[in-house]
Design an enzyme around this catalytic site. Structure first.
Site, PDB file in Angstrom:
ATOM      1  N   PRO A   1     -21.139 -56.168  52.972  1.00  0.00           N
ATOM      2  CA  PRO A   1     -20.553 -57.109  51.896  1.00  0.00           C
ATOM      3  C   PRO A   1     -21.104 -56.887  50.138  1.00  0.00           C
ATOM      4  CG  PRO A   1     -21.848 -57.711  53.460  1.00  0.00           C
ATOM      5  CD  PRO A   1     -21.709 -56.289  54.203  1.00  0.00           C
TER       6      PRO A   1
ATOM      7  N   GLU B   1     -27.690 -57.245  62.042  1.00  0.00           N
ATOM      8  CA  GLU B   1     -28.099 -57.662  60.572  1.00  0.00           C
ATOM      9  C   GLU B   1     -27.867 -56.939  59.777  1.00  0.00           C
ATOM     10  OE1 GLU B   1     -29.264 -60.363  59.362  1.00  0.00           O
ATOM     11  OE2 GLU B   1     -29.320 -61.598  61.235  1.00  0.00           O
TER      12      GLU B   1
ATOM     13  N   ARG C   1      -0.297 -48.337  54.036  1.00  0.00           N
ATOM     14  CA  ARG C   1       1.202 -48.920  53.477  1.00  0.00           C
ATOM     15  C   ARG C   1       1.246 -48.593  52.348  1.00  0.00           C
ATOM     16  NH1 ARG C   1       2.925 -53.644  53.293  1.00  0.00           N
ATOM     17  NH2 ARG C   1       3.580 -54.525  51.824  1.00  0.00           N
TER      18      ARG C   1
ATOM     19  N   ASP D   1       5.187 -55.365  45.937  1.00  0.00           N
ATOM     20  CA  ASP D   1       4.430 -56.296  46.374  1.00  0.00           C
ATOM     21  C   ASP D   1       3.538 -56.711  45.490  1.00  0.00           C
ATOM     22  OD1 ASP D   1       4.565 -55.505  49.301  1.00  0.00           O
ATOM     23  OD2 ASP D   1       3.463 -54.491  49.492  1.00  0.00           O
TER      24      ASP D   1
HETATM   25  N1  SAM Z   1     -27.203 -58.971  57.066  1.00  0.00           N
HETATM   26  C1  SAM Z   1     -26.285 -58.547  56.236  1.00  0.00           C
HETATM   27  C2  SAM Z   1     -26.152 -59.296  55.108  1.00  0.00           C
HETATM   28  O1  SAM Z   1     -25.958 -60.578  54.616  1.00  0.00           O
HETATM   29  O2  SAM Z   1     -25.551 -58.698  53.897  1.00  0.00           O
HETATM   30  C3  SAM Z   1     -24.462 -59.315  56.501  1.00  0.00           C
HETATM   31  C4  SAM Z   1     -24.675 -58.219  58.402  1.00  0.00           C
HETATM   32  S1  SAM Z   1     -23.079 -58.585  58.618  1.00  0.00           S
HETATM   33  C5  SAM Z   1     -23.693 -59.853  60.184  1.00  0.00           C
HETATM   34  C6  SAM Z   1     -22.845 -57.098  59.833  1.00  0.00           C
HETATM   35  C7  SAM Z   1     -21.721 -56.102  59.335  1.00  0.00           C
HETATM   36  O3  SAM Z   1     -20.303 -56.491  58.992  1.00  0.00           O
HETATM   37  C8  SAM Z   1     -21.965 -55.429  58.010  1.00  0.00           C
HETATM   38  O4  SAM Z   1     -22.999 -54.340  58.188  1.00  0.00           O
HETATM   39  C9  SAM Z   1     -20.877 -54.741  57.447  1.00  0.00           C
HETATM   40  O5  SAM Z   1     -20.565 -53.744  58.169  1.00  0.00           O
HETATM   41  C10 SAM Z   1     -19.818 -55.710  57.823  1.00  0.00           C
HETATM   42  N2  SAM Z   1     -19.195 -56.897  56.679  1.00  0.00           N
HETATM   43  C11 SAM Z   1     -20.046 -57.984  56.846  1.00  0.00           C
HETATM   44  N3  SAM Z   1     -18.899 -59.048  56.108  1.00  0.00           N
HETATM   45  C12 SAM Z   1     -18.631 -58.057  54.919  1.00  0.00           C
HETATM   46  C13 SAM Z   1     -17.266 -57.322  54.651  1.00  0.00           C
HETATM   47  N4  SAM Z   1     -16.999 -58.776  53.545  1.00  0.00           N
HETATM   48  N5  SAM Z   1     -17.011 -56.768  53.778  1.00  0.00           N
HETATM   49  C14 SAM Z   1     -17.240 -55.250  54.635  1.00  0.00           C
HETATM   50  N6  SAM Z   1     -17.806 -55.316  55.516  1.00  0.00           N
HETATM   51  C15 SAM Z   1     -18.778 -56.466  56.027  1.00  0.00           C
END
Ligand code: SAM
Length: 244
Positions: free
Chosen positions: A88, A115, A153, A168
């Site tokens: 994220p 996490e 795509r 698109d």
């Molecule tokens: N504790 C982290 C934080 O607050 O940033 C979030 C961890 S999330 C529960 C677990 C995993 O989901 C992350 O390590 C990532 O690989 C993936 N993930 C979660 N949200 C994402 C997003 N918006 N884009 C890409 N990957 C995401």
């Protein structure tokens, strides 16, 4: 293009990779996707991929060693990959970014869980971090699938009709115009007459104006960067748009 997805849930991808446009691209050999089990790169008999966070706190953190070993193993095979951490905190995926990625030969997509992943992987062992939006998923797998789909795509030969990707939403900086199919009258709601006129110039102008109007209404931020001609600007001005 080759996508290697590092995950503790390789089964997550099974049905998604068999269906529709992506499934066909894989059958036709344009795209290859391998879902690789991170637990195969663990060194203990329990195949441990996570541990408690230093400093205390909620949940578990993904250990760096299995991810490092998997990256190094994959780097040993040609072609050289770009390593991507789904996160994220990454650069948010949009159509421009997807088009940049479509120019690469191989991506290794690393899916976090729990996490997240030990920060040393973020800092030293990945090339880029990608987010699919400002929200938190339970794992990187849905995000990896979004990346694979959006990038694939854009590759030549993936879409049946080459024109579809270029018309698109986002490809010309605007949202897509509305589309209709038979019946011409659905519960009293008629297809716009112009689309049944056979006048291709009028249809093209109508579609452009619907794209402009939709973008102005829903994503006016796009209009400050899109290339507009005089007719576009005149149309938008009438709707109340003013250039910044
Ligand atoms: N504790 C982290 C934080 O607050 O940033 C979030 C961890 S999330 C529960 C677990 C995993 O989901 C992350 O390590 C990532 O690989 C993936 N993930 C979660 N949200 C994402 C997003 N918006 N884009 C890409 N990957 C995401």
């Amino acid at each position: 293009m080759l996508f290697d997805i590092l995950t503790i849930f390789p089964g997550f991808f099974d049905s998604a990779l068999q269906e529709g446009v992506l499934g066909r691209a894989i059958i036709n050999g344009i795209v290859k996707v391998r879902a690789i089990d991170l637990r195969d790169f663990t060194a203990d008999r329990h195949h441990t991929v996570d541990d408690r966070p230093y400093g205390g706190g909620e949940g578990m953190v993904m250990k760096p060693e299995p991810i490092y070993r998997a990256i190094e193993t994959l780097k040993g095979e040609p072609p050289p990959p770009v390593t991507v951490l789904l996160s994220p905190r990454g650069r948010v995926l949009d159509q421009t970014f997807a088009a940049e990625l479509a120019g690469l030969e191989r991506l290794v997509l690393i899916c976090g869980r729990y996490e997240g992943i030990d920060e040393r992987i973020h800092d030293h062992f990945v090339d880029i971090e990608i987010s699919i939006g400002d929200y938190v998923l339970s794992g990187g797998e849905p995000a990896a699938l979004v990346v694979v789909d959006a990038v694939s795509r854009l590759m030549p030969g993936v879409l049946g009709c080459e024109a579809s990707a270029s018309s698109d939403s986002f490809s010309d900086g605007l949202l897509k115009y509305p589309q209709y199919t038979r019946p011409a009258d659905f519960m009293g709601h008629r297809v716009p007459d112009v689309l049944m006129s056979g006048d291709h110039a009028r249809i093209a102008r109508w579609r452009r104006e619907r794209s402009l109007a939709m973008t102005f209404k829903r994503r006016p931020d796009f209009l400050s960067v899109v290339r507009l001609d005089e007719k576009d600007a005149e149309f938008l001005n009438k709707m109340g748009w003013r250039p910044e």
